[in-house]
Design an enzyme around this catalytic site. Structure first.
Site, PDB file in Angstrom:
ATOM      1  N   CYS A   2     -11.385  94.872 -61.319  1.00  0.00           N
ATOM      2  CA  CYS A   2     -10.635  95.425 -60.186  1.00  0.00           C
ATOM      3  C   CYS A   2     -10.365  94.360 -59.117  1.00  0.00           C
ATOM      4  CB  CYS A   2     -11.418  96.543 -59.534  1.00  0.00           C
ATOM      5  SG  CYS A   2     -11.850  97.860 -60.668  1.00  0.00           S
ATOM      6  N   ARG A  27      -7.088  88.895 -63.441  1.00  0.00           N
ATOM      7  CA  ARG A  27      -8.458  89.399 -63.569  1.00  0.00           C
ATOM      8  C   ARG A  27      -8.534  90.545 -64.574  1.00  0.00           C
ATOM      9  NH1 ARG A  27     -11.583  88.056 -58.757  1.00  0.00           N
ATOM     10  NH2 ARG A  27     -12.870  89.885 -59.077  1.00  0.00           N
ATOM     11  N   TRP A  72      -9.549  98.448 -63.077  1.00  0.00           N
ATOM     12  CA  TRP A  72     -10.015  98.260 -64.464  1.00  0.00           C
ATOM     13  C   TRP A  72     -10.979  99.402 -64.698  1.00  0.00           C
ATOM     14  CZ3 TRP A  72     -14.590  97.024 -67.150  1.00  0.00           C
ATOM     15  CH2 TRP A  72     -14.410  96.495 -68.434  1.00  0.00           C
ATOM     16  N   ASN A  97     -13.977  98.266 -55.471  1.00  0.00           N
ATOM     17  CA  ASN A  97     -14.411  97.555 -56.687  1.00  0.00           C
ATOM     18  C   ASN A  97     -15.902  97.804 -56.838  1.00  0.00           C
ATOM     19  OD1 ASN A  97     -11.908  96.448 -56.696  1.00  0.00           O
ATOM     20  ND2 ASN A  97     -12.557  94.355 -56.235  1.00  0.00           N
ATOM     21  N   GLY A  98     -16.382  97.923 -58.075  1.00  0.00           N
ATOM     22  CA  GLY A  98     -17.815  98.121 -58.295  1.00  0.00           C
ATOM     23  C   GLY A  98     -18.096  99.494 -58.867  1.00  0.00           C
ATOM     24  N   GLU A 479     -17.708  80.077 -80.351  1.00  0.00           N
ATOM     25  CA  GLU A 479     -16.680  80.066 -79.320  1.00  0.00           C
ATOM     26  C   GLU A 479     -15.281  80.220 -79.940  1.00  0.00           C
ATOM     27  OE1 GLU A 479     -16.537  80.513 -76.323  1.00  0.00           O
ATOM     28  OE2 GLU A 479     -14.703  79.598 -75.596  1.00  0.00           O
ATOM     29  N   LYS A 483     -12.705  83.226 -79.062  1.00  0.00           N
ATOM     30  CA  LYS A 483     -11.324  82.990 -78.586  1.00  0.00           C
ATOM     31  C   LYS A 483     -10.336  83.762 -79.457  1.00  0.00           C
ATOM     32  CE  LYS A 483     -11.863  81.775 -75.446  1.00  0.00           C
ATOM     33  NZ  LYS A 483     -13.007  81.309 -74.737  1.00  0.00           N
ATOM     34  N   GLU A 486     -10.601  87.635 -78.915  1.00  0.00           N
ATOM     35  CA  GLU A 486     -10.229  88.203 -77.620  1.00  0.00           C
ATOM     36  C   GLU A 486      -8.729  88.162 -77.339  1.00  0.00           C
ATOM     37  OE1 GLU A 486     -11.923  84.701 -74.698  1.00  0.00           O
ATOM     38  OE2 GLU A 486     -11.954  86.692 -73.872  1.00  0.00           O
ATOM     39  N   HIS A 502     -26.990  84.213 -97.092  1.00  0.00           N
ATOM     40  CA  HIS A 502     -27.954  85.276 -96.772  1.00  0.00           C
ATOM     41  C   HIS A 502     -27.252  86.583 -96.411  1.00  0.00           C
ATOM     42  CE1 HIS A 502     -31.208  82.418 -97.061  1.00  0.00           C
ATOM     43  NE2 HIS A 502     -30.519  81.601 -96.268  1.00  0.00           N
ATOM     44  N   LYS A 601     -11.050  89.166 -66.231  1.00  0.00           N
ATOM     45  CA  LYS A 601     -11.422  87.765 -66.044  1.00  0.00           C
ATOM     46  C   LYS A 601     -12.828  87.653 -65.452  1.00  0.00           C
ATOM     47  CE  LYS A 601     -10.901  83.347 -65.989  1.00  0.00           C
ATOM     48  NZ  LYS A 601     -11.123  82.680 -67.291  1.00  0.00           N
TER      49      LYS A 601
HETATM   50  O1  M6R Z   1     -17.275  83.844 -65.176  1.00  0.00           O
HETATM   51  P1  M6R Z   1     -18.284  83.750 -66.280  1.00  0.00           P
HETATM   52  O2  M6R Z   1     -18.304  82.423 -66.945  1.00  0.00           O
HETATM   53  O3  M6R Z   1     -19.656  84.163 -65.842  1.00  0.00           O
HETATM   54  O4  M6R Z   1     -17.792  84.806 -67.371  1.00  0.00           O
HETATM   55  C1  M6R Z   1     -18.567  85.090 -68.501  1.00  0.00           C
HETATM   56  C2  M6R Z   1     -17.744  85.786 -69.557  1.00  0.00           C
HETATM   57  O5  M6R Z   1     -17.265  87.018 -69.082  1.00  0.00           O
HETATM   58  C3  M6R Z   1     -16.545  84.932 -70.001  1.00  0.00           C
HETATM   59  O6  M6R Z   1     -16.951  83.670 -70.441  1.00  0.00           O
HETATM   60  C4  M6R Z   1     -15.785  85.633 -71.149  1.00  0.00           C
HETATM   61  O7  M6R Z   1     -16.575  85.678 -72.284  1.00  0.00           O
HETATM   62  C5  M6R Z   1     -14.461  84.914 -71.410  1.00  0.00           C
HETATM   63  N1  M6R Z   1     -13.378  85.841 -71.296  1.00  0.00           N
HETATM   64  C6  M6R Z   1     -14.356  84.333 -72.765  1.00  0.00           C
HETATM   65  O8  M6R Z   1     -13.157  83.670 -72.953  1.00  0.00           O
END
Ligand code: M6R
Length: 606
Positions: A2, A27, A72, A97-98, A479, A483, A486, A502, A601
């Protein structure tokens, strides 16, 4: 997640609110709305589409006080009725927000008092609570203060009243909020980038702070209600750095910014012939010499950076290192080692789970804390004794790219400092030379972009993918899989290649692409054996190999050669092609690259 923007001015604030919301789009959100006071009445507009739609329906709306929000969804589906602002009896409007944890009991009480709820959100209780106090004759300030005492949970809020167009009240606890200071106008926002077109003079509100704004000034009160002074800072984030420029997406821009981001991150640390603890803060030398282990806490991509660092820290500095997912650690009954350095890793510095994990670590007696973060004024930075700021610049794309590689740089510097303090460091100048060469080496990998774009065409029709790596590069496989899933929505999993037999080998057939990170390191021959196992089951292999890895293209085996091997820093180079692969597969699939569905974000709620 949010986003909030609020403004009080002599001029029409609607364009300011809308541009602010557009700047918060990165975000992640599923609906948007705003409210202004127009002719002594609240005029609210909400949309379940993009902010662009809200702009369309806002044409002709004017007001010189207003609050706006991107939502959000947490409580209640994404819909117009659940979008903020929420209004109580045409008088009080609130954005939030929250998460309000005790909203159900508050709601029961308000229903009994005759309030009618028109949404499924937790936020609506705030609007009715403020109204209930305001209707008894309290000032707006007092009514909000009384409301905050009743709330359990996390919030950043903005509140206005239809009959008081000269006051905007905003407050925070557990969610970020800042005040923007203008001339004859003032603003609030959850993220500085929302306010850059109108001001770069900002006040970062502290935990529990409340601010009352009018056009000429503002007053800040702490959690106890005492008026307090907070420093006005000039934000270093430039308006240009959050512009897209000639790139098609922020993610593409941010992938390409990595050489510069790494160079900037190294600038203060690596100019001399040796590396000093002071780069982690004034108290670093004494603090780091007292520790006997490391505990890294992070989420998502930042967690993957921590996993890479464990290999470096244990091998080069000889210190025991544990890496934990913050959302697990905060609730786990762990056995603390108070002599360990707690390292919190975060791009945003606002991730709710990482913040809670840091607080939990402190409650267990940890006193040595270090934040490695990309946002200078963020909560994690403020809450840690030592700090290192990655200088990647604002990262707008939801998929983290340049923040990850600069975190790795910071963690390698930490490894060198700790190793040196413990007389474990050999070849310091070689390590520094490799670091200084890194931006150029990353640039050479970026030159593979056209080849990777062609490779990506083979993935667009796939539903699953397997990523493999070993040792230092296993977290890079993780990673790469994150990527891809997501932003392209292809189901992707990563395994240490030795684990294949395994279990996951059962998944391998001609429809399962297997992507392997294959640097020329000590585990290469072992990895090659694992890849033969895949080929023998008809799996299609895509191998990112160093130039001198002796592997050849053949039926079902596609090799992408990396320009050079970077030794310990190889994980940083091998990340780049996987970022590009995910980006181009997402382009093929036509997804919303910078704002993938369901994701935000900054994850500022639990
Ligand atoms: O702001 P942060 O690094 O603490 O965020 C952590 C995760 O939410 C963030 O790395 C998320 O996994 C990314 N969208 C991945 O690309």
């Amino acid at each position: 997640m949010c986003g909030i923007v609020g403004a009080i001015a002599e001029r029409n604030v609607v364009p300011i609110l809308l541009e602010g919301l557009q700047r918060l789009e990165y975000r992640g959100y599923d609906s948007a709305g705003l409210v202004v006071v127009e002719n002594a009445r609240l005029k609210r507009l909400r949309s379940t589409g993009r902010v662009a739609e809200l702009m369309q329906i806002s044409k002709g709306t004017e007001g010189n006080i207003g609050i706006a929000h991107t939502r959000w969804a947490t409580h209640g589906i994404p819909s117009e009725r659940n979008a903020h602002p929420h209004i109580s009896r045409d008088l009080i409007a609130v954005v939030h927000n929250g998460i309000i944890e005790n909203y159900e009991s508050l709601r029961d009480g308000l229903v009994k008092a005759g309030y009618e709820f028109t949404s499924d959100t937790d936020t609506e209780v705030i609007a009715h609570l403020v109204h209930s106090h305001y209707a008894k004759g309290m000032t707006l300030l007092k009514a909000v203060q009384a409301t905050l005492k009743e709330l359990v949970g996390a919030y950043a809020i903005g509140v206005i009243a239809a009959d008081n167009p000269d006051r905007l009240i905003s407050a925070r606890r557990g969610s970020p909020l800042l005040l923007g200071v203008g001339i004859g106008e003032n603003f609030v926002a959850s993220d500085v980038s929302a306010l850059l077109p109108v001001t770069n003079r900002v006040v970062y509100l502290e935990e529990g702070d409340l601010v009352e704004l009018d056009r000429q000034g503002y007053r800040i009160y702490d959690a106890e209600g005492n008026e307090v002074a907070r420093p006005v800072q000039t934000s270093e984030i430039s308006n240009e750095s959050v512009q897209l420029g000639n790139y098609r997406h922020y993610m593409q821009k941010e992938i390409h910014e990595q050489p510069e981001a790494i160079a900037n991150t190294l600038e203060t640390a690596c100019n001399s012939h040796s590396i000093m603890p002071g780069i982690f803060g004034a108290e670093a030398e004494s603090c780091l010499s007292r520790i006997d282990g490391i505990l890294i806490l992070a989420c998502g991509t930042s967690y993957h950076a921590g996993l890479v660092a464990r290999y470096w820290l244990e091998e080069i500095s000889g210190l025991h290192c544990t890496v934990e997912i913050a959302s697990e650690y905060r609730y786990r009954k762990s056995v603390p080692n108070p002599n360990a350095l707690v390292v919190v890793l975060s791009q945003s510095g606002e991730t709710a789970d990482t913040q809670a994990a840091l607080s939990h670590a402190k409650s267990l007696g940890h006193v040595h804390t270090l934040a490695i973060c990309n946002v200078p004024e963020s909560a994690l930075v403020r809450q840690s004794k030592l700090r290192f700021l990655t200088r990647a610049g604002p990262e707008i794309g939801v998929a983290s790219t340049k923040a990850f590689t600069t975190q790795l740089v910071a963690l390698f510097l930490l490894t060198l400092v700790l190793a040196k303090q413990r007389n474990h460091l050999t070849a310091e100048s070689e390590h520094l030379h490799a670091l200084r060469h890194l931006p150029a080496a990353v640039q050479k990998v970026l030159d593979l972009e056209p080849k990777i774009a062609r490779l990506a065409e083979k993935f667009a029709s796939k539903h699953h993918a397997l990523f493999l790596g070993r040792g230092l590069h296993y977290p890079i496989a993780l990673e790469g899989a994150l990527k891809l899933k997501e932003i392209s929505y292809i189901h992707a999993e990563a395994y240490p290649a030795g684990e294949l037999k395994h279990g996951p080998l059962a998944l391998v057939d001609k429809d399962m692409p297997v992507i392997s990170v294959a640097p020329n390191d000590a585990l290469l021959e072992k990895l090659k054996s694992n890849l033969h196992e895949v080929r023998a089951r008809g799996g299609e292999l895509y191998v990112f190999a160093d130039a001198d890895t002796h592997m050849n293209e053949e039926e079902g085996v596609h090799i992408m050669r990396m320009p050079e091997h970077a030794g310990y820093l190889s994980p940083i180079l091998h990340t780049i092609p996987l970022q590009l692969l995910a980006y181009y597969v997402a382009l093929q699939k036509g997804t919303d690259v910078d704002k993938p569905r369901n994701l935000a974000k900054s994850v500022t709620v639990e």
